[in-house]
Design a protein around this motif. Structure first.
Motif, PDB file in Angstrom:
ATOM      1  N   SER A  55     -13.861   8.777   0.123  1.00  0.00           N
ATOM      2  CA  SER A  55     -14.883   9.236  -0.807  1.00  0.00           C
ATOM      3  C   SER A  55     -15.575  10.436  -0.178  1.00  0.00           C
ATOM      4  O   SER A  55     -15.440  10.688   1.029  1.00  0.00           O
ATOM      5  CB  SER A  55     -15.889   8.119  -1.083  1.00  0.00           C
ATOM      6  N   PRO A  56     -16.343  11.225  -0.946  1.00  0.00           N
ATOM      7  CA  PRO A  56     -16.995  12.412  -0.368  1.00  0.00           C
ATOM      8  C   PRO A  56     -17.877  12.114   0.840  1.00  0.00           C
ATOM      9  O   PRO A  56     -17.978  12.942   1.759  1.00  0.00           O
ATOM     10  CB  PRO A  56     -17.817  12.960  -1.534  1.00  0.00           C
ATOM     11  N   ASP A  57     -18.514  10.929   0.888  1.00  0.00           N
ATOM     12  CA  ASP A  57     -19.365  10.600   2.036  1.00  0.00           C
ATOM     13  C   ASP A  57     -18.663   9.684   3.031  1.00  0.00           C
ATOM     14  O   ASP A  57     -19.279   9.202   3.991  1.00  0.00           O
ATOM     15  CB  ASP A  57     -20.673   9.958   1.571  1.00  0.00           C
ATOM     16  N   ALA A  58     -17.370   9.422   2.827  1.00  0.00           N
ATOM     17  CA  ALA A  58     -16.544   8.611   3.729  1.00  0.00           C
ATOM     18  C   ALA A  58     -16.988   7.156   3.820  1.00  0.00           C
ATOM     19  O   ALA A  58     -16.553   6.438   4.716  1.00  0.00           O
ATOM     20  CB  ALA A  58     -16.488   9.229   5.125  1.00  0.00           C
ATOM     21  N   SER A  59     -17.821   6.703   2.898  1.00  0.00           N
ATOM     22  CA  SER A  59     -18.245   5.302   2.932  1.00  0.00           C
ATOM     23  C   SER A  59     -17.285   4.384   2.202  1.00  0.00           C
ATOM     24  O   SER A  59     -17.365   3.161   2.315  1.00  0.00           O
ATOM     25  CB  SER A  59     -19.640   5.168   2.296  1.00  0.00           C
ATOM     26  N   ALA A  60     -16.362   4.958   1.453  1.00  0.00           N
ATOM     27  CA  ALA A  60     -15.405   4.173   0.678  1.00  0.00           C
ATOM     28  C   ALA A  60     -14.069   4.895   0.665  1.00  0.00           C
ATOM     29  O   ALA A  60     -13.966   6.084   1.009  1.00  0.00           O
ATOM     30  CB  ALA A  60     -15.918   3.952  -0.746  1.00  0.00           C
ATOM     31  N   LEU A  61     -13.043   4.149   0.289  1.00  0.00           N
ATOM     32  CA  LEU A  61     -11.705   4.714   0.140  1.00  0.00           C
ATOM     33  C   LEU A  61     -11.223   4.451  -1.279  1.00  0.00           C
ATOM     34  O   LEU A  61     -11.570   3.438  -1.897  1.00  0.00           O
ATOM     35  CB  LEU A  61     -10.715   4.065   1.120  1.00  0.00           C
ATOM     36  N   VAL A  62     -10.416   5.348  -1.784  1.00  0.00           N
ATOM     37  CA  VAL A  62      -9.621   5.050  -2.964  1.00  0.00           C
ATOM     38  C   VAL A  62      -8.191   4.881  -2.464  1.00  0.00           C
ATOM     39  O   VAL A  62      -7.662   5.728  -1.740  1.00  0.00           O
ATOM     40  CB  VAL A  62      -9.732   6.149  -4.047  1.00  0.00           C
ATOM     41  N   VAL A  63      -7.600   3.748  -2.805  1.00  0.00           N
ATOM     42  CA  VAL A  63      -6.300   3.360  -2.260  1.00  0.00           C
ATOM     43  C   VAL A  63      -5.314   3.202  -3.409  1.00  0.00           C
ATOM     44  O   VAL A  63      -5.617   2.569  -4.421  1.00  0.00           O
ATOM     45  CB  VAL A  63      -6.400   2.044  -1.469  1.00  0.00           C
ATOM     46  N   LYS A  64      -4.133   3.759  -3.215  1.00  0.00           N
ATOM     47  CA  LYS A  64      -3.045   3.579  -4.176  1.00  0.00           C
ATOM     48  C   LYS A  64      -2.109   2.495  -3.666  1.00  0.00           C
ATOM     49  O   LYS A  64      -1.697   2.512  -2.511  1.00  0.00           O
ATOM     50  CB  LYS A  64      -2.279   4.893  -4.361  1.00  0.00           C
ATOM     51  N   LEU A 108       0.841  -1.198   0.000  1.00  0.00           N
ATOM     52  CA  LEU A 108       0.000   0.000   0.000  1.00  0.00           C
ATOM     53  C   LEU A 108       0.877   1.249   0.000  1.00  0.00           C
ATOM     54  O   LEU A 108       1.981   1.265   0.537  1.00  0.00           O
ATOM     55  CB  LEU A 108      -0.918   0.029   1.227  1.00  0.00           C
ATOM     56  N   SER A 109       0.335   2.325  -0.586  1.00  0.00           N
ATOM     57  CA  SER A 109       1.052   3.596  -0.629  1.00  0.00           C
ATOM     58  C   SER A 109       0.304   4.685   0.133  1.00  0.00           C
ATOM     59  O   SER A 109       0.824   5.252   1.091  1.00  0.00           O
ATOM     60  CB  SER A 109       1.275   4.017  -2.076  1.00  0.00           C
ATOM     61  N   GLU A 110      -0.934   4.982  -0.272  1.00  0.00           N
ATOM     62  CA  GLU A 110      -1.727   6.025   0.392  1.00  0.00           C
ATOM     63  C   GLU A 110      -3.197   5.818   0.072  1.00  0.00           C
ATOM     64  O   GLU A 110      -3.546   4.992  -0.782  1.00  0.00           O
ATOM     65  CB  GLU A 110      -1.256   7.419  -0.042  1.00  0.00           C
ATOM     66  N   ALA A 111      -4.071   6.578   0.782  1.00  0.00           N
ATOM     67  CA  ALA A 111      -5.519   6.402   0.616  1.00  0.00           C
ATOM     68  C   ALA A 111      -6.249   7.710   0.865  1.00  0.00           C
ATOM     69  O   ALA A 111      -5.742   8.603   1.550  1.00  0.00           O
ATOM     70  CB  ALA A 111      -6.023   5.320   1.574  1.00  0.00           C
TER      71      ALA A 111
END
Length: 818
Positions: A393-402, A387-390
């Motif tokens: 989402s605008p509503d905090a229900s999901a993450l986008v992870v690099k 993992l690198s960083e995360a």
């Protein structure tokens, strides 16, 4: 007899500018500026403090801006303008453009009191040593009332490659690369109206000044320019500045329209500040030193413990902006990094990392979502590798992870069976916070992810990515799973910033043949509009050669990406020497102008430059990038050799007997390795190169961790074929190419021993080699003045072997009888 001929040839090479006969060149056209009237000073005494009587000639030392000469009018010989003043200073200016390092003279008759300046430095006119570039020659002379001057001016001992003119055009210099104004950071107000631009300006000698500018994009007016750092308060149209207070740092909020200031926080301690979008608090990342050892004798607990500051650990605190209460959020000895704060300020996302040396990857990370009101923690990902960083989402229900393709049990892996993904070919993943489900976004998307953010206004993910040898701007819509590549006017998008409540962004970037430019971007229609062009001023009057793509199909059927740089004033009927540049490691060589190896600068020295990105680099798709892993140069070397031969065949203006190559770091290893595989190069340069994979693996600060990428699951005790057989040191007897080693003696990435041992081997073998150490420099040469000497060393080595001119090398490193 042969020895005598060799001595005579060397003498011929070291005289003048080139092998051609030296001659005199009359200067009949020049620029004139003046007269700048002077008066004799009031003689308070008969002598000055040094007991010297006044003389008119001393007025020559009166300071005058020599750049005024470039703005003067063109005069074609004859009489110079007459001044009616008692005394006056006058400027004559012309250019000397020399293709090679040389020593020449300037002979001037018809003027009595004058000084000669070359590139704003006073020189002795009888002997002027010039690096290969366009030089501005200014003659400052003193005239007297009504005197008539008809000078005779010539350049003496000029070789065939010397040209004289009064044009304002010139060739590129290293000063053009190092000096001038550049962008650093950007920020937009929430409504998209106001822009904060952070610049840095480098002057001769390396003096650097940082400044911040506030611009009203609606009117174009500059509202504020200061050396105080300005940053936007998230989600608002106010910015803040930080000032030193009585009890710590004070944060001051400022209205951009009125300039009215208001206290935001006071007494904030040391650490990194991140303001929450809801304006209620800030997160302070603070450090704590680990146990100290006896400075004379100390224990190293694990490989990274050699790195200064490795024992320092980071934790997070929440500072309430109303009360100043600094609530500790995390505690412990593992490093904690803040990844994001949710749009409503309710949650923070942080990452905890720990070492795990017994298994690849040797670092694993966990992601946590913390409710700052209840202090309830949710573990979103536990002990994940790669993992690198995360980001939320605008509503905090999901993450986008690099992360790399091997993250989350390799759910994003897309390489041939038996291959390992390149650990620098970054991917994006969607992670559902509630059920922990992971969806790979970029599994079949070839560009490699760099910077990314989830835009709260439109709910889409924007990111820059290495796209072959460029860095482009993209958008991903999580609802439609559709990617959009923005059609932007630059090859390399460096930095991007969004407005929180408006469909606008700002970005800056550069291309192969220009420096920084700043744009606005309309997110609705994808149109970029130029705001400011720093390159226009930086490269004013500079003539560059062309840069064009040049690809070829390798024997393995791969399309290998490359670029061709031609010298300015290129003549296809001439034969040119060529320099081949590459990295050959995990990442591509991107075509941006302001690089550590500015290829237009090499072209300005009279070289055709072939930039090649061999297989194994990120940005070309996972399968292509995976070829870097567990090859230790195989395949990559073949690509470079085949590419060079194909380029020579396709470009008859390149002299195949005068081809050199250069690479740094892993590219330095490739330089050394290539010389064990081919004899097509007449000269080679390795900067900070690896000569022995085993010693680099154990000694470099990041040796074994980089080997997790390049030699995944392979170790010196399991893969002798990679670590030993593919190391140049163990094949040194195959090298016959003149090979220069450059290395900073403070290099902690690739220790200097890598060059020392290879240099020693070649000396013992009696092969042509040289070793130049840059004192106090690490992996890259960043000191302003040392970089000049380092770059000149590179050019002098190539001039020696590719331009048949050893005089520059001899001037820098004369023979020593030791």
């Amino acid at each position: 007899m042969k020895r005598l001929k060799s001595s005579l040839l060397f003498a011929a090479l070291t005289m003048g500018c080139s092998i051609g006969m030296a001659n005199d060149v009359d200067v009949k056209t020049f620029r004139y500026a003046g007269p700048f009237e002077l008066s004799q000073p009031v003689l308070v005494d008969s002598v000055d403090a040094q007991q010297k009587a006044f003389s008119a000639e001393s007025l020559l030392n009166t300071p005058l801006n020599l750049d005024l000469a470039q703005q003067g009018r063109v005069i074609n010989g004859g009489k110079l303008p007459i001044s009616s003043a008692q005394y006056a200073l006058n400027l004559l200016q012309f250019n000397i453009q020399n293709a090679s390092y040389c020593t020449l003279g300037v002979e001037l008759k018809g003027l009595k009191h004058y000084q000669v300046y070359v590139d704003n430095k006073v020189v002795s006119p009888s002997s002027i040593t010039l690096l290969p570039q366009t030089h501005s020659v200014v003659i400052k002379y003193l005239s007297q009332k009504d005197s008539i001057y008809t000078p005779s001016l010539k350049v003496t001992n000029a070789g065939d490659g010397v040209k004289v003119n009064a044009d304002t055009r010139r060739t590129l210099t290293l000063g053009d690369i190092q000096n001038g104004l550049q962008y650093y950071r950007l920020g937009l107000s929430a409504n998209g109206r106001f822009l904060i631009t952070n610049y840095y300006d480098v002057k001769d000698g390396g003096y650097t000044r940082y400044m911040w500018r506030l611009t009203d994009l609606k009117t174009g007016n500059i509202m504020r320019q200061t050396d105080e750092a300005m940053s936007w308060i998230p989600g608002t149209n106010r910015f803040y500045i930080t000032r030193k207070g009585a009890k710590g740092r004070d944060l001051i909020a400022v209205d951009p329209l009125t300039g009215q200031e208001q206290a935001l926080a006071s007494g904030v301690g040391e650490g990194t500040i991140t303001l929450a979008p809801n304006g209620e608090y800030l997160i302070l990342a603070t450090s704590q030193e680990g146990p100290r050892e006896d400075a004379d004798i100390y224990e190293i607990t694990q490989p990274e413990d050699r790195i200064p500051g490795w024992r320092t650990r980071w934790n997070l605190s929440l500072v309430d902006l109303k009360t100043g209460l600094a609530q500790p959020l995390t505690f412990g000895y593992h490093n904690v990094s803040l990844e994001d704060i949710s749009a409503d300020g309710r949650y923070i996302l942080y990452m905890v990392s720990r070492s795990r040396l017994e298994k690849r990857p040797t670092t694993v990370s966990s992601l946590y979502k913390l409710d700052v009101k209840t202090m309830q923690v949710t573990c979103v990902a536990h002990d994940e590798g790669f993992l690198s960083e995360a980001r939320f989402s605008p509503d905090a229900s999901a993450l986008v992870v690099k992360g790399t393709a091997e993250a989350f049990n390799s759910v994003g892996k897309n390489v041939p069976e038996g291959s390992t993904p390149n650990g620098y070919d970054y991917q994006l993943f969607l992670l559902n916070v509630a059920n922990k489900a992971v969806t790979p976004i970029t599994k079949t998307f070839n560009p490699s992810i760099e910077n990314f953010s989830w835009n709260p206004r439109d709910g889409q993910i924007y990111f820059t990515a290495l796209d072959k040898d460029m860095q482009k701007l993209f958008r991903f819509n999580p609802k439609t799973n559709k990617f959009t590549r923005f059609d932007v006017p630059e090859d390399y998008v460096t930095r991007l910033a969004f407005a929180h409540n408006a469909p606008v962004a700002v970005w800056y970037g550069e291309s192969a043949s220009n420096s920084d430019r700043l744009y606005t971007l309309n997110l609705d229609n994808g149109k970029s509009t130029l705001l400011e062009d720093l390159s226009k001023q930086k490269l004013k009057d500079v003539d560059l050669g062309t840069c064009t793509p040049w690809n070829f199909i390798s024997s393995r059927g791969d399309t290998i990406s490359g670029r061709c740089f031609l010298p300015p004033y290129f003549d296809p009927n001439k034969k040119y020497p060529m320099v081949v540049y590459y990295y050959g490691g995990c990442s591509p060589v991107s075509v941006y102008f302001e690089s550590r190896y500015p290829l237009h600068l090499y072209a300005a020295q009279g070289y055709v430059v072939y930039l090649i990105n061999p297989s194994g680099a990120a940005g070309f798709g996972q399968a292509h990038a995976s070829r870097h892993v567990n090859t230790a140069g195989k395949g990559v070397a073949e690509d470079i050799i085949e590419g060079t031969k194909a380029f020579l065949q396709a470009h008859p203006y390149v002299d195949p007997k005068r081809v050199g190559c250069i690479g740094a770091s892993y590219g330095g290893f490739m330089t050394q390795y290539l010389q064990t595989q081919t004899d097509i190069f007449a000269a080679a340069i390795s900067h900070a190169g690896i000569s022995d994979h085993t010693s680099y693996w154990g000694e470099g600060y990041w040796g074994y961790s980089y080997s997790e990428v390049s030699m995944a699951n392979s170790y010196p005790w399991t893969r002798k074929d990679l670590y030993v057989d593919q190391s140049p040191l163990f094949n040194a007897d195959k090298i016959h190419t003149p090979l220069l080693f450059l290395h900073g003696n403070a290099d902690t990435n690739v220790p200097i021993g890598e060059s020392i041992q290879m240099f020693t081997a070649l000396k013992l073998l009696g092969r042509p080699t040289a070793f130049v150490v840059v004192n106090g420099e690490n992996h890259s040469i960043v000191d302003y003045n040392k970089r000049i000497k380092w770059q000149n060393t590179i050019f002098a080595w190539f001039a020696r072997y590719l331009q048949n001119n050893p005089s520059w090398w001899q001037a820098l490193y004369p023979d020593k009888q030791l």
